[in-house]
Design an enzyme around this catalytic site. Structure first.
Site, mmCIF file in Angstrom:
data_model
loop_
_atom_site.group_PDB
_atom_site.id
_atom_site.type_symbol
_atom_site.label_atom_id
_atom_site.label_comp_id
_atom_site.label_asym_id
_atom_site.label_seq_id
_atom_site.Cartn_x
_atom_site.Cartn_y
_atom_site.Cartn_z
ATOM 1 N N MET A 40 0.796 -1.229 0.000
ATOM 2 C CA MET A 40 0.000 0.000 0.000
ATOM 3 C C MET A 40 0.829 1.280 0.000
ATOM 4 S SD MET A 40 -2.976 -1.039 -0.313
ATOM 5 C CE MET A 40 -3.728 -2.660 -0.261
ATOM 6 N N HIS A 61 2.848 4.334 -1.639
ATOM 7 C CA HIS A 61 2.831 5.099 -2.881
ATOM 8 C C HIS A 61 4.239 5.180 -3.459
ATOM 9 C CE1 HIS A 61 -0.852 6.561 -0.937
ATOM 10 N NE2 HIS A 61 -1.279 6.799 -2.158
ATOM 11 N N MET A 108 8.169 4.471 5.776
ATOM 12 C CA MET A 108 8.221 3.073 5.344
ATOM 13 C C MET A 108 9.482 2.817 4.530
ATOM 14 S SD MET A 108 5.791 1.832 6.963
ATOM 15 C CE MET A 108 6.170 0.184 6.431
ATOM 16 N N GLU A 109 9.884 3.796 3.749
ATOM 17 C CA GLU A 109 11.121 3.666 2.979
ATOM 18 C C GLU A 109 12.330 3.574 3.900
ATOM 19 O OE1 GLU A 109 8.055 5.121 0.178
ATOM 20 O OE2 GLU A 109 8.550 5.587 2.253
ATOM 21 N N ASP A 116 23.308 -11.920 6.202
ATOM 22 C CA ASP A 116 23.633 -12.816 5.089
ATOM 23 C C ASP A 116 25.133 -12.906 4.851
ATOM 24 O OD1 ASP A 116 23.044 -14.433 2.667
ATOM 25 O OD2 ASP A 116 23.895 -12.666 1.662
#
Length: 141
Positions: free
Chosen positions: A61, A63, A97-98, A112
């Site tokens: 969700m 943008h 969110m970024e 990793d």
């Protein structure tokens, strides 16, 4: 997805952080550049930048917004590496969110790259954990 078409474009910034717990031996390998897979923090920095740019493809969700700047910093402690990602835009919605996605990708990349050094005899990771992923700051205007 939330309709943001009526919102004004304004400068926005978000800073997010998180940590990865590692053994002292692994931290020393990162500091001395002797990790088999290469330069851990340089690779994690690139992963963070790519993750910030790809956030709308990962988080359904979100943008697509123009990213105007990304800063990625690391701090190395005795058994912990902290990552901070700052993202800036001039847009209609925030970039938290970024920033969170960038931090997550940086820490996962570190894991990793050092997982062979962190494994115990059973192939588990008893001393390795990612924690405290959070938004430190969100500014607009």
């Amino acid at each position: 997805m939330v309709d943001i078409s009526e919102k004004r474009e304004i400068p926005r910034l978000a800073r997010a952080a998180g940590e990865i717990m590692l053994s002292r031996g692994t931290i020393e390998k990162i500091k001395t550049g002797t990790v088999e897979k290469g330069n851990v923090l340089a690779t994690a920095r690139v992963a963070a930048v790519l993750a910030v740019k790809k956030t709308p493809e990962i988080i359904p969700m979100c943008h697509q917004i123009p990213i105007t700047a990304i800063d990625v910093d690391f701090e190395i402690g005795e058994e912990i590496i902290s990552a901070v990602v700052e993202v800036r835009t001039v847009g209609k919605t925030g970039v938290e969110m970024e920033a969170l996605t960038g931090v997550s990708a940086a820490l996962l990349t570190i894991w990793d790259m050092v997982k062979s050094a962190e494994k115990d005899e059973s192939g588990n990771y008893p001393n390795t954990s990612i924690q405290n992923i959070r938004v430190l700051e969100k500014l607009k205007g």
